[in-house]
Structures are given as structure tokens and as C-alpha cells.
Scaffold this motif. Structure first.
Motif, short mmCIF file in Angstrom:
data_model
loop_
_atom_site.label_atom_id
_atom_site.label_comp_id
_atom_site.label_asym_id
_atom_site.label_seq_id
_atom_site.Cartn_x
_atom_site.Cartn_y
_atom_site.Cartn_z
N ARG A 149 0.84 -1.28 0.14
CA ARG A 149 0.03 -0.16 0.15
C ARG A 149 0.82 1.12 -0.06
O ARG A 149 2.04 1.20 0.41
CB ARG A 149 -0.82 0.17 1.32
CG ARG A 149 -1.80 -1.10 1.44
CD ARG A 149 -2.90 -0.63 2.45
NE ARG A 149 -3.67 0.35 1.81
CZ ARG A 149 -4.72 0.06 1.22
NH1 ARG A 149 -5.57 -1.11 0.83
NH2 ARG A 149 -5.62 1.26 0.84
N ALA A 150 0.37 2.35 -0.70
CA ALA A 150 1.03 3.62 -0.46
C ALA A 150 -0.23 4.47 0.02
O ALA A 150 -1.24 4.63 -0.47
CB ALA A 150 1.40 4.06 -1.83
N GLU A 151 0.09 4.92 1.32
CA GLU A 151 -0.98 5.62 1.79
C GLU A 151 -0.54 7.30 1.72
O GLU A 151 0.65 7.71 1.90
CB GLU A 151 -0.89 5.48 3.46
CG GLU A 151 -2.29 5.94 4.10
CD GLU A 151 -2.20 5.47 5.80
OE1 GLU A 151 -2.68 6.37 6.51
OE2 GLU A 151 -1.27 4.69 5.99
N LYS A 152 -1.77 8.08 1.43
CA LYS A 152 -1.27 9.49 1.37
C LYS A 152 -1.26 10.21 3.02
O LYS A 152 -2.23 9.97 3.63
CB LYS A 152 -2.45 10.20 0.43
CG LYS A 152 -2.08 11.68 0.61
CD LYS A 152 -1.29 11.68 -1.03
CE LYS A 152 -0.85 13.06 -1.00
NZ LYS A 152 0.00 13.77 -0.05
N VAL A 153 -0.35 10.70 3.07
CA VAL A 153 -0.15 11.26 4.47
C VAL A 153 0.42 12.82 4.06
O VAL A 153 0.58 13.19 3.16
CB VAL A 153 1.09 10.69 5.43
CG1 VAL A 153 0.54 9.44 5.71
CG2 VAL A 153 2.39 10.42 4.65
N SER A 181 -2.95 2.66 -3.99
CA SER A 181 -2.95 4.02 -3.08
C SER A 181 -4.24 4.33 -2.77
O SER A 181 -4.68 5.17 -2.16
CB SER A 181 -2.47 5.04 -4.22
OG SER A 181 -3.25 5.14 -5.59
N SER A 182 -5.38 3.32 -3.17
CA SER A 182 -6.95 3.40 -2.67
C SER A 182 -7.51 2.03 -2.90
O SER A 182 -6.94 1.33 -3.59
CB SER A 182 -7.43 4.70 -3.19
OG SER A 182 -7.79 4.12 -4.74
N GLY A 183 -8.34 1.95 -2.06
CA GLY A 183 -9.36 0.56 -2.32
C GLY A 183 -8.63 -0.55 -1.87
O GLY A 183 -7.80 -0.28 -1.20
N SER A 184 -9.44 -1.70 -2.15
CA SER A 184 -8.75 -2.90 -1.39
C SER A 184 -8.48 -3.84 -2.66
O SER A 184 -8.55 -3.66 -3.86
CB SER A 184 -10.05 -3.69 -0.79
OG SER A 184 -11.00 -3.94 -1.69
N LYS A 190 -8.11 -1.10 -10.23
CA LYS A 190 -8.36 -0.11 -9.64
C LYS A 190 -7.52 0.71 -8.45
O LYS A 190 -7.21 -0.29 -7.66
CB LYS A 190 -9.85 0.24 -9.29
CG LYS A 190 -10.85 0.42 -10.50
CD LYS A 190 -12.34 0.25 -10.03
CE LYS A 190 -12.62 1.79 -9.17
NZ LYS A 190 -14.10 1.66 -8.80
N GLY A 191 -7.16 1.91 -8.58
CA GLY A 191 -6.54 2.16 -7.06
C GLY A 191 -5.08 2.02 -7.24
O GLY A 191 -4.37 2.04 -6.04
N LEU A 192 -4.43 1.63 -8.30
CA LEU A 192 -2.99 1.06 -8.36
C LEU A 192 -2.13 2.38 -8.85
O LEU A 192 -2.68 3.27 -9.83
CB LEU A 192 -2.53 0.16 -9.02
CG LEU A 192 -3.49 -1.34 -8.77
CD1 LEU A 192 -2.70 -2.31 -9.66
CD2 LEU A 192 -3.04 -1.52 -7.28
N SER A 193 -0.88 2.58 -8.09
CA SER A 193 -0.05 3.94 -8.65
C SER A 193 1.26 3.64 -8.75
O SER A 193 1.77 2.66 -7.83
CB SER A 193 -0.27 5.11 -7.69
OG SER A 193 -1.75 5.29 -7.65
N GLN A 194 1.91 4.23 -9.36
CA GLN A 194 3.50 4.01 -9.74
C GLN A 194 4.20 4.92 -8.81
O GLN A 194 3.95 6.05 -8.83
CB GLN A 194 3.67 3.97 -11.10
CG GLN A 194 3.50 2.70 -11.79
CD GLN A 194 4.06 2.73 -13.24
OE1 GLN A 194 3.57 3.61 -14.14
NE2 GLN A 194 4.87 1.86 -13.55
N ASN A 239 -3.74 5.64 -11.89
CA ASN A 239 -3.63 5.39 -13.16
C ASN A 239 -2.41 4.17 -13.42
O ASN A 239 -1.88 4.05 -14.56
CB ASN A 239 -3.37 6.68 -14.11
CG ASN A 239 -3.53 6.45 -15.21
OD1 ASN A 239 -4.42 5.73 -15.93
ND2 ASN A 239 -2.57 7.03 -16.27
N GLY A 240 -1.75 3.68 -12.43
CA GLY A 240 -0.72 2.90 -12.41
C GLY A 240 -1.00 1.64 -13.53
O GLY A 240 0.00 1.44 -14.08
N TRP A 241 -2.15 1.22 -13.30
CA TRP A 241 -2.30 -0.18 -14.40
C TRP A 241 -2.22 0.23 -15.57
O TRP A 241 -1.45 -0.38 -16.41
CB TRP A 241 -3.65 -0.64 -13.71
CG TRP A 241 -3.85 -2.11 -14.57
CD1 TRP A 241 -4.34 -2.35 -15.67
CD2 TRP A 241 -3.37 -3.25 -14.00
NE1 TRP A 241 -4.37 -3.68 -15.90
CE2 TRP A 241 -3.80 -4.26 -15.21
CE3 TRP A 241 -2.37 -3.81 -13.08
CZ2 TRP A 241 -3.23 -5.64 -15.05
CZ3 TRP A 241 -2.04 -5.00 -13.00
CH2 TRP A 241 -2.56 -6.10 -14.11
#
Ligand SMILES: Cc1cc2nc3c(=O)[nH]c(=O)nc-3n(C[C@H](O)[C@H](O)[C@H](O)COP(=O)(O)OP(=O)(O)OC[C@H]3O[C@@H](n4cnc5c(N)ncnc54)[C@H](O)[C@@H]3O)c2cc1C
Lengths: 385, 350
Positions: A149-153, A181-184, A190-194, A239-241
Motif C-alpha cells: 500500500r501507499a497511503e497519502k499522508v 494507493s486506494s481501495g482494496s 483500480k487504485g494502483l499507482s506507480q 492510473n498505475g495499471w
């Protein structure tokens, strides 16, 4: 319907590139004098920073990138010429390979200005090595199920989780990693980021994994509350995927998908000329020569189609499959031609190379998407559901 | 259907041929031809399209070159190649190049080496000339004092024996003993009917593979077992993927062969095309039959019309084994240091 689902219009390397090809050949002739058969067998997974710096000095990394970012504004065909010469010679290009093929172009396309300014010139000099963090212990072929996971802090991104099979993570300076970066994990793509990850930041533990050859190329990486600066995101969040997939046609159709064990063939020809050459040996060599020639045609055709703005994903998938099958068959071809002893002789180039490649070819149909997954992609592309 | 006027010339010819063959040829017609039905009418229609002279030069034909003829050859394969168009294209090309007359009617080609005596009579034998019974003339190369001559003989009183083949196309074995020629003329040493025929067969194979792939996808999506289309089973998907890979490689191989032919590297280009297409033919025939199950091996199903032609043409004009051995001997004799330059050689790509 009367047509093939595939298109391979012929494309030829322009004769103007011959000078460049000669330069590369001369350079490689000089550099290769002390390479062992084992080294040569490594092909693009041979990691040698000094070598990469020499290649960078000659302007052969980031060849097609803008000069503003340390590139050389040469054509993609010129890059192809350099790359295929390197692979045919079994040069240790591993320290710049991933960055030149994948990470650099990704940063060029999706990176922010600061990333481009600081990283691309270093890559082009052969001084910044990249690894790719996709696979996880529970997410191999089913990559979209990944959990790291990548969590926005408030002051950036906090990474937690594990990556595995990351080639040369310990030797590399940076990783481009795919994180949720979001979701499960159930939400898949969905929710993957590089992210661009400086591998020296605190909280990253890299554990080498020995492979069956006795070497430790790949690693397990544990991310424990790793804090990345805000601007480490590459491209758009979520938009990672799509970003990962956009690179695939390049990744799947390059000369690295059919030349990884090429150096065995000339070595086998030498051995055949020393011994007796029979009809069946000639046939087997003629067949391998044919396959390589045709794969190169396919690969160049795809290169040109990409240059024209097309997305020949299906063509790239069949080329990767045919190419990895050829690469994988090569040690067996050598064995059938020469019935070589199962000893690994460091003083005998062919034996040494064969020793390494026999043990490493099983990986060729795993890395970059397994052959089963590739076949599924092709079948779906053809309309089977 | 595409608007033919937007297409490059090669595609346009293929498009015309496709319309004709789609209308005139079906499984019934192919079977009838295998059983000896005449092709005269069909051949006349094809001649009327003007495609038979597409390869010929010297003001006689269109001189389109091999790359432009390829779409037409693949179309011919798609429809099971019901006529000796490939042979006639080649025959008219070499005849025109030699300044000879192109006889009327379909032409057969023999690629074995004959001998020519001082009275311009040919001797020699060829165990398999496809289409001969339907052709007006046979074209071949004969040697006299190391000089190659192209010759034409009428098939009317040619000593020949019918030959059975996988394709069941009317074919014959011929034995010429001082046979009088209708025409003959000296030709360049580089005239190589074997290589040219090999490339033609490879191109037709590539068209057959396109067709088999399309039929197989359709079947996998419609045939139901265990309550769903068999194409849902991964094992079937993998057979289809294998078929696709082989058809893609055959296509790339024949495109390369035609391009090489157009720049004058006839033998190596044809050899590579023939090896790759023939290897593909073998693998594709197995994969396709496996997907079709029992129905695919029945006489009534069109698959067998296509796979029998694959088995035929992979073996004609030099099999994959023959050409792979030829290439392999050359490559090995040239030595390891010449291998990579041979693969990348810019002169090959003039
Ligand atoms: C030498 C090497 C270097 C690598 N380097 C990297 C790297 O740098 N970075 C990185 O992120 N990853 C890397 N990988 C990992 C690689 O991407 C994975 O091995 C690959 O994606 C397969 O995942 P897996 O090994 O978990 O196998 P699994 O996905 O568990 O597959 C096991 C078997 O099951 C089959 N299978 C799985 N799903 C299906 C399905 N749906 N249908 C049919 N068959 C299926 C597979 O084809 C395979 O045969 C590397 C791998 C190797 C071998």
C-alpha cells in the motif's frame, strides 16, 4: 472476414545505421575479451556498472530521448541497432537495461519535471540503475491483486508491504514500484499507482534470494513505513495499471525477447565445424537461423508500428511467445547437436555458457508475464472469452 | 467489404480475386476439382481479372513485384487455391523476362533440372507436377553446356502418369525423353524455379493458415460442451493461441521472402519463408484438428480441405527439412563470425 488478425508490414533498418553498428561492434570486440561463457550467458541480466558507464559515455543509453534530459535525440531504430548488437554479443547491459528500456521512457512520458531533470541525465550516463517492483508473494500472474500500500499522508506517501523477485534490487539505486494507493485488493486494477522509490531511504529492507544457479539476482523487499516525498508519484494517482500496460508492447517485442540465449548458436557452430556436421545438425541450425531471422522481422515491424503511433499489442504478445520459446530451446538444441557433457568447464566458453543457460532458461517463460498468461491474452484478443 | 479504390495495388488485386473466389469456390467445388472436374471456366474468369500476368515484366505484364502479389497469393490460399494461379504467375514472369511468348491457358511449372540437347529437345523427369492435367503447357529449366534455358512444352502429348497427393489436386509424374519444345531461350544463371516455387507455396500456406485460424476461432466460440463454448476452456484457448502464433510467424516469413525476392536475394529469402511457413503448417494442422474434434476429420468438413493442402505444400518445392538443411549448411560453413552479420546484413535489405 478475409484477413489475418495480425499485421507485420516489413520494416528495414536504414543503411545509414551501419556506421553506428560498426562502432558498437568495435566497442564490444574490445570490451568482451575477458568475458567468460558464464558472463555471456547472462545477456541482459549481467550487471556491470563500469560497462554501463562506458556505454553511457558513447551516447548509447537514452538514445532517443530529448537532449534537454541528457538524451541524444537519435531514432528508435538506432537504439534498436545498439541493443541488438549488445545482446548478440552477450554484453552485461543489466545495470542500465531496465532504465533504458522501461523506467526512463516511463519517466519521460509520465514523470514530473523534477524527476525528468534529475534522473534522465543520470540514466543516460549509465549512472542510475532501476529495478521493477511489481510481483508480491501472493501476487504473481494475478498482479492486479497486489496488496502493498501507499497511503497519502501530510508530508508525502507512506509505503507498507512486500515485493518479491525484484531483480537487482540490492545493486540498484531506484525502483519503480506499483502500489495500491486506494481501495482494496478485491478492486484489482483500480487504485494502483506507480512510485519512484530511492532505495536508500529508511524503512526498506532488501533480502537476497539465491536462485538455482547459486547466484542471488532477485530479492524480497520489505517496506516498513517508508516515507516518500509527495512528488514520488509517477504519473497520475490510480492510473498505475494503465501506465504499466502501455509499456508492454515495447517490453514484449524487443530483441531481449528472442536473443537472450543467442550467443550459444555461434559457439555451437564453431564446435560443429571442429567435429562432423551431419544432415540433421544442418537442419537444426538452419531452423534456428530461420526462426531468429523471422523473429527479428516481427520485432522490427512492431518497432515501426509503434513509431507510427499504433498499438500492436497482439503482435507483441505472439512475438514474445515465439521468442521465448526459441530462447528456451537453445540449450537443448546445443545438447542435441553436440551431446555435451553435463560438466561446467570455466575454461571452455561454450560449456560455461551452456552451464549457465541450461539452468536459467526456465525463467524466460516466466519473467515479463508467463507463457500461459500470454497465450490467454492472445486468445482473448482473438475473441475467445 | 473494403472500398477497393482506397487500397494499394496489391490489396486491390487481392480484393478482386477474393470477390471472385468467394462467389465461385466453396467446399463442394473444391471437392469436385479434386475429383477431376474441369477448371476451365474458373480459370477464364481469373484470366479476365488480369491477375495472371501480375508478376511479368517487359511490357507484357504488370511487373508488380512479389510483395505486391503476396496479398493475392494469400487470398488464393484462403480459398484453398482451386487453380494453378501461383504457377501461372511464375511461368509468365520467367517467360516474359526471357522475351518468350506466354501461351494461352493455365501453365504448370516443373522445378527439377532438365537437360537440353542440340536439337532443342528436353530430357528429364519430375515425379510430381501439380495441376499438369489442367494446364496447356509446362514451363521448366533445362541445361545445355552449363547454360540454363527456359523451355515450354505442350502438355498435349507429354508422357505423364497421374499421381496421387495429399491435396488431391490433379497432378502427374512426367518423363521427358528428347521431347520437342514449343519454345526455348537462354536465361540467366540466377533463374531458380525451385526457390520461386518454394516462396509461392509458402505464401499460399500463409493464406491457408489465416483461414484455418478464422474457422477455428469461430468453431471454438460456437461448439458447446459441458454447457459452454469450448473456447472457454483454457486448453482450447492455448491451441488457438498456438495456431495464431504460427500464422503470424508464417506471415512474417513470407513477407520477408517476398521482400528479399524483390531485391534479388531470391534463394535465401525463399528458403526462410518456406521453412517458416512449412513448420507453421505442421503445427497449425495439429492444433486446428485438435480443436475441431471428430467433425474436423470428416470428409464433409472443410477443415480437411485446408489441412491436406498444408501437408501438400509444406512438402512441395523443397520441404522445410530440405531448405533448413540448405540454409544450415551455408550458415555453418560460413563460420560463427559470419552468423550475426548474416542476420543483420544491410546489403540484404538494399
Ligand atoms: C528470473 C526472474 C526475474 C524476475 N524479475 C522480476 C522483477 O524484477 N520484478 C518483478 O516484479 N517481478 C519479477 N519476476 C516475477 C515474474 O514477473 C513472475 O514470476 C511472474 O509474473 C509469474 O508469477 P509467479 O512466479 O508468482 O507464478 P504464478 O503466477 O504463481 O504462476 C505459477 C504457474 O501457474 C500458471 N498460472 C497462473 N495463473 C494462471 C492462469 N490464470 N491461467 C493459466 N495458468 C496460470 C503460470 O503460468 C505458471 O505456470 C521475475 C521472475 C523471474 C523468474
Amino acid at each position: 472476414m478475409l484477413s489475418s488478425p495480425f499485421h507485420f508490414p516489413s520494416y528495414h533498418v536504414p543503411p545509414e545505421t551501419e556506421g553506428l553498428r560498426e562502432e558498437v561492434r568495435e566497442f564490444l570486440a574490445e570490451m568482451s575479451s575477458h568475458w567468460s561463457g558464464w558472463d555471456i550467458g547472462h545477456s541482459w541480466t549481467g550487471f556491470n556498472r563500469e560497462f554501463s558507464r562506458e556505454v553511457g559515455k558513447r551516447g548509447w543509453i537514452g538514445m532517443a530521448w530529448s537532449k534537454a534530459y541528457g538524451g541524444h535525440e537519435r531514432s528508435v531504430v538506432e537504439r534498436y541497432v545498439v541493443v541488438e548488437e549488445m545482446l548478440a554479443a552477450g554484453a552485461p547491459v543489466g545495470a542500465h537495461w531496465v532504465a533504458d528500456r522501461q523506467s526512463g521512457p516511463l519517466i519521460l512520458r509520465h514523470g514530473n519535471e523534477a524527476q525528468k531533470q534529475t534522473l534522465l541525465p543520470r540514466i543516460a550516463r549509465g549512472e542510475a540503475a532501476f529495478c521493477i517492483g511489481l510481483s508480491e508473494p501472493d501476487s504473481g500472474s494475478d498482479l492486479a491483486s497486489l496488496r502493498a500500500r501507499a497511503e497519502k499522508v501530510s508530508d508525502g506517501w507512506l509505503l507498507n508491504g512486500r515485493k518479491i523477485w525484484t531483480t537487482y534490487a540490492r545493486e540498484c539505486d531506484f525502483m519503480i514500484g506499483l502500489f495500491r494507493s486506494s481501495g482494496s485488493p478485491e478492486q484489482k486494477q483500480k487504485g494502483l499507482s506507480q512510485f519512484l522509490i530511492d532505495l536508500t531511504v529508511p524503512g526498506i529492507e532488501i533480502n537476497p534470494i539465491r536462485d538455482l544457479t547459486g547466484e542471488s539476482h532477485f530479492n524480497e523487499i520489505v517496506f516498513d513505513n517508508v516515507l516518500l516525498p509527495e512528488d514520488s508519484l509517477v504519473g497520475e494517482e490510480g492510473n498505475g495499471w494503465a501506465q504499466v500496460n502501455a509499456e508492454l508492447a515495447y517490453e514484449r517485442s524487443g530483441p531481449d525477447r528472442y536473443l537472450s540465449s543467442y550467443p550459444l548458436l555461434p559457439a555451437a557452430i564453431d564446435a560443429l565445424n571442429e567435429n562432423t556436421m551431419d544432415r540433421l545438425s544442418a537442419r537444426a541450425v538452419g531452423l534456428a537461423f530461420t526462426d531468429i531471422t523471422v523473429l527479428r522481422e516481427m520485432s522490427l515491424s512492431i518497432l515501426n508500428q509503434l513509431g507510427e503511433g499504433k498499438t500492436p499489442l497482439q503482435e507483441a504478445a505472439v512475438t514474445k511467445l515465439l521468442g521465448t520459446e526459441l530462447e528456451q530451446d537453445m540449450p537443448e538444441l546445443v545438447r542435441s547437436l553436440l551431446d555435451c557433457s553435463p560438466s561446467i568447464d570455466p575454461h571452455h566458453t561454450l560449456s560455461h555458457m551452456q552451464g549457465y543457460l541450461t539452468q536459467s532458461v526456465p525463467s524466460f517463460s516466466l519473467r515479463g508475464g508467463t507463457n500461459e498468461i500470454m497465450r490467454g491474452i492472445i486468445a482473448r484478443g482473438l475473441g475467445l472469452r | 467489404m473494403t472500398d477497393a479504390t482506397d487500397l494499394p495495388i496489391g490489396e486491390m488485386l487481392a480484393d478482386q480475386l477474393q470477390r471472385l473466389l468467394a462467389r465461385a469456390v466453396d467446399a463442394k467445388r473444391l471437392t469436385a476439382i479434386e475429383e477431376g472436374a474441369p477448371i476451365t471456366e474458373l480459370w477464364q474468369e481469373i484470366e479476365a481479372l488480369g491477375v495472371t500476368l501480375a508478376l511479368a515484366s517487359n511490357d507484357i505484364g504488370a511487373d508488380l513485384g512479389w510483395q505486391n502479389c503476396l496479398p493475392m497469393l494469400r487470398t488464393l490460399g484462403w480459398h484453398g487455391a482451386p487453380v494453378p494461379l501461383a504457377e501461372s504467375l511464375l511461368a509468365s514472369q520467367v517467360l516474359a523476362a526471357a522475351g518468350m511468348d506466354i501461351p494461352a491457358g493455365a501453365l504448370a511449372v516443373s522445378h527439377v533440372a532438365f537437360t537440353l540437347d542440340g536439337d532443342n529437345c528436353v530430357s528429364g523427369s519430375d515425379g510430381l507436377v501439380s495441376w499438369l492435367p489442367h494446364c496447356s503447357h509446362l514451363v521448366g529449366v533445362a541445361v545445355r553446356n552449363k547454360q540454363k534455358f527456359l523451355f515450354v512444352v505442350s502438355t498435349t502429348d507429354l508422357p505423364s502418369q497421374p499421381v496421387d497427393s495429399f491435396a488431391r489436386i490433379p497432378a502427374a509424374a512426367i518423363t521427358l525423353q528428347a521431347q520437342a519444345v514449343a519454345q526455348c531461350a537462354p536465361v540467366a544463371e540466377s533463374t531458380d524455379l525451385l526457390a520461386s516455387m518454394a516462396l509461392l507455396r509458402a505464401a499460399v500456406i500463409s493464406g491457408i493458415l489465416d483461414r484455418i485460424l478464422s474457422l477455428t476461432i469461430e468453431y471454438a466460440n460456437t461448439r458447446q460442451q459441458f454447457g459452454r463454448p469450448i473456447g472457454k476452456f483454457q486448453a482450447i484457448q492455448h491451441h488457438v493461441a498456438e495456431l495464431a502464433m504460427q500464422s503470424a510467424a508464417a506471415q512474417a516469413g513470407v513477407i520477408f521472402g517476398c521482400q528479399q525476392m524483390d531485391v534479388g536475394n531470391s534463394v535465401s529469402g525463399a528458403a526462410i519463408a518456406k521453412v517458416r511457413a512449412s513448420v507453421a503448417a505442421t503445427a497449425a494442422a495439429s492444433a486446428a484438428h485438435q480443436v475441431f474434434g471428430a467433425i474436423g476429420v470428416t470428409e464433409e468438413h472443410e477443415l480437411q480441405l485446408l489441412t491436406r493442402r498444408l501437408w501438400q505444400w509444406r512438402g512441395e518445392a523443397g520441404s522445410d527439412h530440405f531448405w533448413a538443411e540448405t540454409l544450415g549448411r551455408e550458415v555453418i560453413a560460413a563460420g560463427s563470425h559470419n552468423l550475426w552479420p548474416r542476420i543483420t546484413d544491410a546489403q540484404l535489405r538494399a
